[in-house]
Design a protein around this motif. Structure first.
Motif, PDB file in Angstrom:
ATOM      1  N   ALA A  11       0.841  -1.196   0.000  1.00  0.00           N
ATOM      2  CA  ALA A  11       0.000   0.000   0.000  1.00  0.00           C
ATOM      3  C   ALA A  11       0.875   1.245   0.000  1.00  0.00           C
ATOM      4  N   THR A  17      -4.169   5.918   4.020  1.00  0.00           N
ATOM      5  CA  THR A  17      -3.618   4.581   3.847  1.00  0.00           C
ATOM      6  C   THR A  17      -2.868   4.137   5.094  1.00  0.00           C
ATOM      7  N   ALA A  33      -6.261  -0.004   4.367  1.00  0.00           N
ATOM      8  CA  ALA A  33      -5.275  -0.913   3.773  1.00  0.00           C
ATOM      9  C   ALA A  33      -5.133  -2.178   4.613  1.00  0.00           C
ATOM     10  N   THR A  79      -2.045  -0.779  -3.852  1.00  0.00           N
ATOM     11  CA  THR A  79      -3.001   0.316  -3.856  1.00  0.00           C
ATOM     12  C   THR A  79      -2.214   1.618  -3.837  1.00  0.00           C
ATOM     13  N   VAL A 116      -4.598  -0.820  -7.883  1.00  0.00           N
ATOM     14  CA  VAL A 116      -5.946  -0.347  -7.581  1.00  0.00           C
ATOM     15  C   VAL A 116      -5.845   1.041  -6.966  1.00  0.00           C
ATOM     16  N   THR A 117      -6.729   1.935  -7.360  1.00  0.00           N
ATOM     17  CA  THR A 117      -6.793   3.259  -6.779  1.00  0.00           C
ATOM     18  C   THR A 117      -8.252   3.588  -6.524  1.00  0.00           C
ATOM     19  N   LEU A 189     -12.654  -1.501  -2.370  1.00  0.00           N
ATOM     20  CA  LEU A 189     -11.487  -2.041  -3.058  1.00  0.00           C
ATOM     21  C   LEU A 189     -11.669  -3.520  -3.365  1.00  0.00           C
TER      22      LEU A 189
END
Length: 272
Positions: A11, A17, A33, A79, A116-117, A189
């Motif tokens: 992450a 995060t 996260a 992420t 992934v965002t 997510l």
């Protein structure tokens, strides 16, 4: 790759995060996260997880300080969530911020990482006094979607659902998600990568609550400005950052159940 086959999750990001708003400095921060890693590990118990995020970091600082270490861990899933600290600064260039994000997207996907965002909710609905910058959020979200599309990055569209502006998903400072908010982000997510067992329940509204009167709402805004907005602006004017002197809470790949600083953190599971 099938979502159940991820073995290394890293992450990158800032305070969200890192987990601010979910836990404390004594017991430790959890955050979306950590929660996402737990969901991944439920599907693949062998998952190892590192969290390189540090509070206060802008998108360029995340790229400069975290991208290299992330690539060194050779993740198959990452992420990347950054940009909020840029949004709130007097000088904001959406193209520049998105450019830093896209550099991270390109480098990670080029190394074979599934990235992934997410998009950001309307800050003007979370903190009415922040309405003047809401157009920045919309602009950045559009640029994030475009950059993600160019590199095959998956986007969790947390910015499109009304529930993400519910005050119960945010802490008193309105900048950090509450434990419930972090849980909803983790669920978003998970759905975005089609993790087995995930669904769209995170988009559902919370039970209705009493609507404050206009006077109560105005008083709440003044209290928020005095307790949180004012001190934040003062730190910015002084050039201070909440992350000064801090390092990542989980810089090495570890089994999800292991906590940094415990006996489990012996170096086993770190990338070679």
């Amino acid at each position: 790759m099938p979502s159940g086959e991820y073995t290394r999750y890293v992450a990158l990001g800032d305070s969200q995060t890192e987990g601010m708003g979910d836990g404390d400095e004594t017991a430790g921060l959890r955050g979306f996260a950590d929660r996402f890693a737990e969901r991944l590990a439920a599907v693949n118990p062998g998952l190892q997880y590192a969290n390189l995020a540090v509070r206060g970091r802008t998108a360029d600082q995340v790229r400069a300080g975290q991208l290299g270490p992330a690539l060194g861990l050779r993740p198959d899933l990452a992420t990347v969530v950054a940009g909020v600290n840029d949004l709130l600064r007097p000088r904001f260039d959406a193209a520049e911020v998105a450019g830093h994000l896209e550099e991270m997207f390109a480098a990670l996907t080029g190394a074979g990482t599934h990235v992934v965002t997410l998009t950001f909710p309307d800050i003007g609905k979370i903190a009415p006094l922040a309405r003047p910058v809401r157009s920045r959020v919309f602009d950045l979200n559009t640029r994030i979607r475009d950059a993600a599309a160019r590199h095959g990055v998956v986007v969790a569209e947390t910015g499109l659902h009304a529930v993400t502006t519910d005050p119960r998903l945010w802490t008193a400072d309105r900048l950090h998600a509450s434990p419930l908010g972090h849980e909803r982000i983790a669920a978003a997510l998970a759905q975005a990568i089609r993790l087995p067992g995930s669904d769209d329940a995170w988009t559902l509204p919370l039970p209705p609550q009493r609507v404050p009167t206009a006077r109560q709402a105005a008083e709440a805004e003044l209290r928020w400005a005095a307790a949180h907005l004012g001190p934040w602006l003062l730190r910015r004017l002084r050039g201070q950052s909440s992350g000064h002197g801090r390092t990542a809470k989980r810089p090495r790949l570890l089994p999800v159940s292991a906590r940094p600083g415990t006996a489990a953190n012996t170096g086993r599971g770190e990338s070679s």
